[in-house]
Design an enzyme around this catalytic site. Sequence first.
Site, PDB file in Angstrom:
ATOM      1  N   ASP A 141       1.003  -1.140  -0.124  1.00 18.73           N
ATOM      2  CA  ASP A 141       0.017   0.005   0.052  1.00 18.73           C
ATOM      3  C   ASP A 141       0.950   1.366   0.042  1.00 18.73           C
ATOM      4  O   ASP A 141       0.267   2.077   0.592  1.00 18.73           O
ATOM      5  CB  ASP A 141      -1.079  -0.143   1.262  1.00 18.73           C
ATOM      6  CG  ASP A 141      -2.140   1.011   1.086  1.00 18.73           C
ATOM      7  OD1 ASP A 141      -2.691   1.416   2.102  1.00 18.73           O
ATOM      8  OD2 ASP A 141      -2.376   1.371  -0.005  1.00 18.73           O
ATOM      9  N   LYS A 144       2.721   3.389  -5.644  1.00 19.77           N
ATOM     10  CA  LYS A 144       2.218   2.448  -6.583  1.00 19.77           C
ATOM     11  C   LYS A 144       3.050   2.152  -7.672  1.00 19.77           C
ATOM     12  O   LYS A 144       3.223   0.829  -8.029  1.00 19.77           O
ATOM     13  CB  LYS A 144       0.911   2.904  -7.198  1.00 19.77           C
ATOM     14  CG  LYS A 144      -0.313   3.316  -6.405  1.00 19.77           C
ATOM     15  CD  LYS A 144      -0.508   2.412  -5.006  1.00 19.77           C
ATOM     16  CE  LYS A 144      -1.048   3.509  -3.978  1.00 19.77           C
ATOM     17  NZ  LYS A 144      -1.066   2.439  -2.615  1.00 19.77           N
ATOM     18  N   ASP A 169      -3.328  -2.825  -2.407  1.00 19.39           N
ATOM     19  CA  ASP A 169      -4.533  -2.050  -2.477  1.00 19.39           C
ATOM     20  C   ASP A 169      -4.253  -1.188  -3.631  1.00 19.39           C
ATOM     21  O   ASP A 169      -3.204  -1.163  -4.514  1.00 19.39           O
ATOM     22  CB  ASP A 169      -4.233  -1.057  -1.244  1.00 19.39           C
ATOM     23  CG  ASP A 169      -5.454  -0.304  -0.932  1.00 19.39           C
ATOM     24  OD1 ASP A 169      -5.348   0.689  -0.451  1.00 19.39           O
ATOM     25  OD2 ASP A 169      -6.655  -0.575  -1.674  1.00 19.39           O
ATOM     26  N   ASN A 170      -5.380  -0.674  -4.078  1.00 20.85           N
ATOM     27  CA  ASN A 170      -5.501   0.605  -5.110  1.00 20.85           C
ATOM     28  C   ASN A 170      -5.278   0.163  -6.534  1.00 20.85           C
ATOM     29  O   ASN A 170      -4.524   0.668  -7.307  1.00 20.85           O
ATOM     30  CB  ASN A 170      -4.504   1.574  -4.794  1.00 20.85           C
ATOM     31  CG  ASN A 170      -4.563   2.265  -3.273  1.00 20.85           C
ATOM     32  OD1 ASN A 170      -3.808   2.113  -2.679  1.00 20.85           O
ATOM     33  ND2 ASN A 170      -5.993   2.537  -3.247  1.00 20.85           N
ATOM     34  N   GLU A 199     -11.493   4.199  -0.640  1.00 18.49           N
ATOM     35  CA  GLU A 199     -11.847   4.620   0.518  1.00 18.49           C
ATOM     36  C   GLU A 199     -12.692   5.753   0.802  1.00 18.49           C
ATOM     37  O   GLU A 199     -12.315   6.875   0.097  1.00 18.49           O
ATOM     38  CB  GLU A 199     -10.706   4.669   1.688  1.00 18.49           C
ATOM     39  CG  GLU A 199      -9.545   5.434   0.831  1.00 18.49           C
ATOM     40  CD  GLU A 199      -8.634   4.728   0.300  1.00 18.49           C
ATOM     41  OE1 GLU A 199      -8.955   3.576  -0.199  1.00 18.49           O
ATOM     42  OE2 GLU A 199      -7.253   5.289   0.226  1.00 18.49           O
TER      43      GLU A 199
HETATM   44  N1  LIG Z   1       9.392   2.649  -0.992  1.00 20.92           N
HETATM   45  C1  LIG Z   1       8.780   3.038   0.248  1.00 20.92           C
HETATM   46  N2  LIG Z   1       9.178   2.468   1.402  1.00 20.92           N
HETATM   47  C2  LIG Z   1       8.682   3.016   2.534  1.00 20.92           C
HETATM   48  N3  LIG Z   1       7.587   3.699   2.628  1.00 20.92           N
HETATM   49  C3  LIG Z   1       7.154   3.955   1.397  1.00 20.92           C
HETATM   50  C4  LIG Z   1       7.818   3.995   0.446  1.00 20.92           C
HETATM   51  N4  LIG Z   1       6.973   4.527  -0.632  1.00 20.92           N
HETATM   52  C5  LIG Z   1       5.842   5.148  -0.067  1.00 20.92           C
HETATM   53  N5  LIG Z   1       5.908   4.947   1.133  1.00 20.92           N
HETATM   54  C6  LIG Z   1       5.073   5.288   2.114  1.00 20.92           C
HETATM   55  O1  LIG Z   1       3.843   4.727   1.692  1.00 20.92           O
HETATM   56  C7  LIG Z   1       2.673   5.554   1.868  1.00 20.92           C
HETATM   57  C8  LIG Z   1       2.220   6.014   0.509  1.00 20.92           C
HETATM   58  C9  LIG Z   1       1.287   5.623   0.235  1.00 20.92           C
HETATM   59  C10 LIG Z   1       0.785   5.822  -1.308  1.00 20.92           C
HETATM   60  N6  LIG Z   1      -0.610   5.605  -1.245  1.00 20.92           N
HETATM   61  C11 LIG Z   1      -1.301   6.379  -2.229  1.00 20.92           C
HETATM   62  O2  LIG Z   1      -0.838   6.981  -3.053  1.00 20.92           O
HETATM   63  C12 LIG Z   1      -3.001   6.133  -2.252  1.00 20.92           C
HETATM   64  C13 LIG Z   1      -3.699   7.052  -2.889  1.00 20.92           C
HETATM   65  C14 LIG Z   1      -4.848   6.981  -3.080  1.00 20.92           C
HETATM   66  N7  LIG Z   1      -5.712   7.947  -3.711  1.00 20.92           N
HETATM   67  O3  LIG Z   1      -4.986   8.932  -4.326  1.00 20.92           O
HETATM   68  O4  LIG Z   1      -6.865   7.949  -3.832  1.00 20.92           O
HETATM   69  C15 LIG Z   1      -5.723   6.017  -2.244  1.00 20.92           C
HETATM   70  C16 LIG Z   1      -4.927   5.050  -1.738  1.00 20.92           C
HETATM   71  O5  LIG Z   1      -5.389   4.066  -1.136  1.00 20.92           O
HETATM   72  C17 LIG Z   1      -3.587   4.874  -1.732  1.00 20.92           C
HETATM   73  O6  LIG Z   1      -2.816   4.078  -1.068  1.00 20.92           O
HETATM   74  C18 LIG Z   1       3.436   6.960   2.921  1.00 20.92           C
HETATM   75  O7  LIG Z   1       3.403   6.888   4.004  1.00 20.92           O
HETATM   76  C19 LIG Z   1       4.680   6.969   2.310  1.00 20.92           C
HETATM   77  O8  LIG Z   1       5.584   7.844   2.829  1.00 20.92           O
HETATM   78 MG   LIG Z   2      -4.035   2.537  -0.477  1.00 22.34          MG
END
Ligand SMILES: Nc1ncnc2c1ncn2[C@@H]1O[C@H](/C=C/CNC(=O)c2cc([N+](=O)[O-])cc(O)c2O)[C@@H](O)[C@H]1O
Ligand SMILES: [Mg+2]
Length: 214
Positions: A141, A144, A169-170, A199
């Site tokens: 999650d 993406k 997810d997503n 969500e």
């Molecule tokens: N390589 C990595 N290693 C560790 N942590 C990492 C990482 N890449 C991202 N993260 C962390 O994971 C989370 C990102 C989630 C992106 N979800 C999303 O972009 C997202 C967007 C929508 N939406 O736009 O509707 C809906 C959703 O359910 C979503 O999960 C943030 O807390 C970010 O700091």
């Molecule tokens: Mg998500």
Amino acid sequence: TQSTRPQRILSAVQKNATRGDPRSVIRAIDQFCSQKEWAMNVGNEKGCILDSVVSEVNPATVLELGTYCGYSTVRIASLLPPYAKFITLEFNPDFAAVARQVIAWAGLEDKVQLVEGASSDWIPKIKEQFGIKTFDLVFLDHWKEHYLSDTKLMEECGLLRKGSVLLADNVICPGAPDYVEYVRSSPRYKSHYFRSHLEYTKAEDGLEKSVFLE
Ligand SMILES: Nc1ncnc2c1ncn2[C@@H]1O[C@H](/C=C/CNC(=O)c2cc([N+](=O)[O-])cc(O)c2O)[C@@H](O)[C@H]1O
Ligand SMILES: [Mg+2]
């Protein structure tokens, strides 16, 4: 100074949830995000699908990629058997700080190891650092565009075994098309799409469950 959205989510938990009660923490976040301010938690509708997959797998080892505020971390941890090992990776220190407090409010800090850093840095080190051979369940999650590269990295690092379950997810929104194409076309996975909604909205979204076949 202006608070951040994760800080406002934490405040809602501290104000409305009962310490040590994971379900009240989940309810407080869902109420805040549906009534006050949208946030990218997996949410309750997809969360129920997540719950059913966790219960079905009954995993001894779990990896979550992307903790954010700890919403799905709390959902998963509250369903794990006592001996389970659960690692969640988060590279944003501010989000990690909020997630730690959300997880603690739910009384689940002993069930989860929140590791700060990037998945690509940590996946190759998990075996030696945490004494984990393979994961029974992985919840993806995070960003993406990292889903596919991190899945291939987990394969290369020998972190998946015959029967390991990946739950992403997503699938629709924001979407992870290269990942979905890969798990659906590869002979090494058996995939199933759980149709749901994004969500706190009426938009379509869903979870992809992929079983590693070896
Ligand atoms: N390589 C990595 N290693 C560790 N942590 C990492 C990482 N890449 C991202 N993260 C962390 O994971 C989370 C990102 C989630 C992106 N979800 C999303 O972009 C997202 C967007 C929508 N939406 O736009 O509707 C809906 C959703 O359910 C979503 O999960 C943030 O807390 C970010 O700091
Ligand atoms: Mg998500």
